[in-house]
Design a protein around this motif. Structure first.
Motif, PDB file in Angstrom:
ATOM      1  N   ASN A  95       0.836  -1.190   0.000  1.00 25.83           N
ATOM      2  CA  ASN A  95       0.000   0.000   0.000  1.00 25.83           C
ATOM      3  C   ASN A  95       0.881   1.254   0.000  1.00 25.83           C
ATOM      4  N   PRO A  96       0.803   2.061  -1.049  1.00 22.20           N
ATOM      5  CA  PRO A  96       1.651   3.260  -1.105  1.00 22.20           C
ATOM      6  C   PRO A  96       1.304   4.298  -0.040  1.00 22.20           C
ATOM      7  N   GLU A  97       0.121   4.227   0.532  1.00 20.97           N
ATOM      8  CA  GLU A  97      -0.228   5.157   1.612  1.00 20.97           C
ATOM      9  C   GLU A  97       0.541   4.816   2.883  1.00 20.97           C
ATOM     10  N   ILE A  98       0.926   3.551   3.025  1.00 20.87           N
ATOM     11  CA  ILE A  98       1.634   3.094   4.218  1.00 20.87           C
ATOM     12  C   ILE A  98       3.147   3.093   3.999  1.00 20.87           C
ATOM     13  N   ASN A  99       3.580   2.634   2.841  1.00 23.22           N
ATOM     14  CA  ASN A  99       5.023   2.469   2.625  1.00 23.22           C
ATOM     15  C   ASN A  99       5.531   3.186   1.378  1.00 23.22           C
ATOM     16  N   ARG A 100       5.002   4.345   1.139  1.00 25.05           N
ATOM     17  CA  ARG A 100       5.385   5.146  -0.027  1.00 25.05           C
ATOM     18  C   ARG A 100       6.876   5.491  -0.037  1.00 25.05           C
ATOM     19  N   ASP A 101       7.482   5.628   1.140  1.00 21.23           N
ATOM     20  CA  ASP A 101       8.868   6.076   1.229  1.00 21.23           C
ATOM     21  C   ASP A 101       9.889   4.949   1.298  1.00 21.23           C
ATOM     22  N   GLN A 102       9.455   3.696   1.127  1.00 21.20           N
ATOM     23  CA  GLN A 102      10.429   2.618   1.132  1.00 21.20           C
ATOM     24  C   GLN A 102      11.477   2.873   0.055  1.00 21.20           C
ATOM     25  N   LYS A 103      12.711   2.529   0.346  1.00 23.75           N
ATOM     26  CA  LYS A 103      13.792   2.740  -0.615  1.00 23.75           C
ATOM     27  C   LYS A 103      13.912   1.491  -1.478  1.00 23.75           C
ATOM     28  N   ILE A 104      13.741   1.688  -2.786  1.00 20.04           N
ATOM     29  CA  ILE A 104      13.663   0.588  -3.743  1.00 20.04           C
ATOM     30  C   ILE A 104      14.819   0.697  -4.735  1.00 20.04           C
ATOM     31  N   LEU A 105      15.366  -0.451  -5.125  1.00 15.26           N
ATOM     32  CA  LEU A 105      16.349  -0.506  -6.203  1.00 15.26           C
ATOM     33  C   LEU A 105      15.850  -1.472  -7.265  1.00 15.26           C
TER      34      LEU A 105
ATOM     35  N   THR B 140      30.132  -7.958 -10.069  1.00 12.34           N
ATOM     36  CA  THR B 140      31.138  -7.316  -9.220  1.00 12.34           C
ATOM     37  C   THR B 140      30.440  -6.742  -7.980  1.00 12.34           C
ATOM     38  N   ARG B 141      31.227  -6.147  -7.100  1.00  9.06           N
ATOM     39  CA  ARG B 141      30.652  -5.497  -5.918  1.00  9.06           C
ATOM     40  C   ARG B 141      29.776  -4.329  -6.383  1.00  9.06           C
ATOM     41  N   LEU B 142      28.598  -4.233  -5.822  1.00  4.96           N
ATOM     42  CA  LEU B 142      27.661  -3.196  -6.224  1.00  4.96           C
ATOM     43  C   LEU B 142      27.983  -1.882  -5.522  1.00  4.96           C
ATOM     44  N   PRO B 143      27.744  -0.759  -6.180  1.00  3.48           N
ATOM     45  CA  PRO B 143      28.121   0.559  -5.638  1.00  3.48           C
ATOM     46  C   PRO B 143      27.113   1.123  -4.637  1.00  3.48           C
ATOM     47  N   TYR B 144      26.716   0.295  -3.674  1.00  3.10           N
ATOM     48  CA  TYR B 144      25.742   0.714  -2.675  1.00  3.10           C
ATOM     49  C   TYR B 144      26.238   0.313  -1.290  1.00  3.10           C
ATOM     50  N   GLU B 145      25.702   0.988  -0.274  1.00  2.00           N
ATOM     51  CA  GLU B 145      26.059   0.721   1.112  1.00  2.00           C
ATOM     52  C   GLU B 145      25.377  -0.562   1.605  1.00  2.00           C
ATOM     53  N   ASP B 146      25.923  -1.137   2.642  1.00  2.00           N
ATOM     54  CA  ASP B 146      25.279  -2.273   3.304  1.00  2.00           C
ATOM     55  C   ASP B 146      23.907  -1.824   3.813  1.00  2.00           C
ATOM     56  N   ASN B 147      22.927  -2.710   3.704  1.00  2.00           N
ATOM     57  CA  ASN B 147      21.582  -2.473   4.255  1.00  2.00           C
ATOM     58  C   ASN B 147      20.951  -1.167   3.762  1.00  2.00           C
ATOM     59  N   GLU B 148      21.178  -0.832   2.510  1.00  2.00           N
ATOM     60  CA  GLU B 148      20.701   0.454   1.993  1.00  2.00           C
ATOM     61  C   GLU B 148      19.240   0.438   1.535  1.00  2.00           C
ATOM     62  N   PHE B 149      18.756  -0.696   1.056  1.00  2.00           N
ATOM     63  CA  PHE B 149      17.437  -0.725   0.415  1.00  2.00           C
ATOM     64  C   PHE B 149      16.436  -1.575   1.181  1.00  2.00           C
ATOM     65  N   ASP B 150      15.184  -1.098   1.184  1.00  2.00           N
ATOM     66  CA  ASP B 150      14.082  -1.859   1.773  1.00  2.00           C
ATOM     67  C   ASP B 150      13.606  -2.953   0.823  1.00  2.00           C
TER      68      ASP B 150
END
Length: 151
Positions: A49-59, A108-118
């Protein structure tokens, strides 16, 4: 792909003008539009539901020409996307400037931080990586504990 063209890796098959154009042409034809609709609806339903989790960080992992990330961004704006094809990234950046697109080779290693995305979305790409154990270990690294990996 021309009859004489052979590719040694999955990356080579898309990181060339002919391969990228063929896939983009497919996405824009009637069958491709149907394919896109089914994929988007399937992922959107699972994003919640985007009303509840609109701000989740997605890749959007291995985003190809970026259409899915752009469609998701209309409802869940906190999305980024990555791909290992410069051809696809050029197309995506030109056509969907509202999304941040990053070059990332899934081998290869991805250019993102550990635990960055929901949430990670990987559409039509898991079968293309050369070393699935390495790739999925990296995806686990960048996904928050309890996060969603959608394939």
């Amino acid at each position: 792909m021309s009859e004489t063209q052979k590719y040694n890796t999955s990356l080579e098959s898309y990181d060339n003008a002919e391969g990228a154009k063929n896939y983009i042409d497919f996405l824009n034809n009637e069958d491709g539009q149907f394919f896109r609709k089914i994929l988007y609806e399937s992922f959107a339903k699972r994003l919640g539901n985007p009303e509840i989790n609109r701000d989740q960080k997605i890749l959007d992992v291995a985003c190809g020409p970026g259409w899915l990330a752009a469609e998701v961004a209309k409802t869940w704006p906190n999305i980024e996307a990555c791909d290992g094809s410069k051809e696809f990234l050029n197309y995506a950046r030109t056509n969907f400037p509202q999304v941040k697109f990053t070059y990332a080779d899934l081998n290869t290693r991805l250019p993102y931080e550990d635990n960055e995305f929901d949430t990670l979305i990987m559409s039509m790409a898991a079968h293309d990586v050369e070393d699935q154990v390495k790739t999925f270990t990296e995806l686990r690294r960048i996904l928050k504990p309890g996060g969603k990996l959608m394939l």
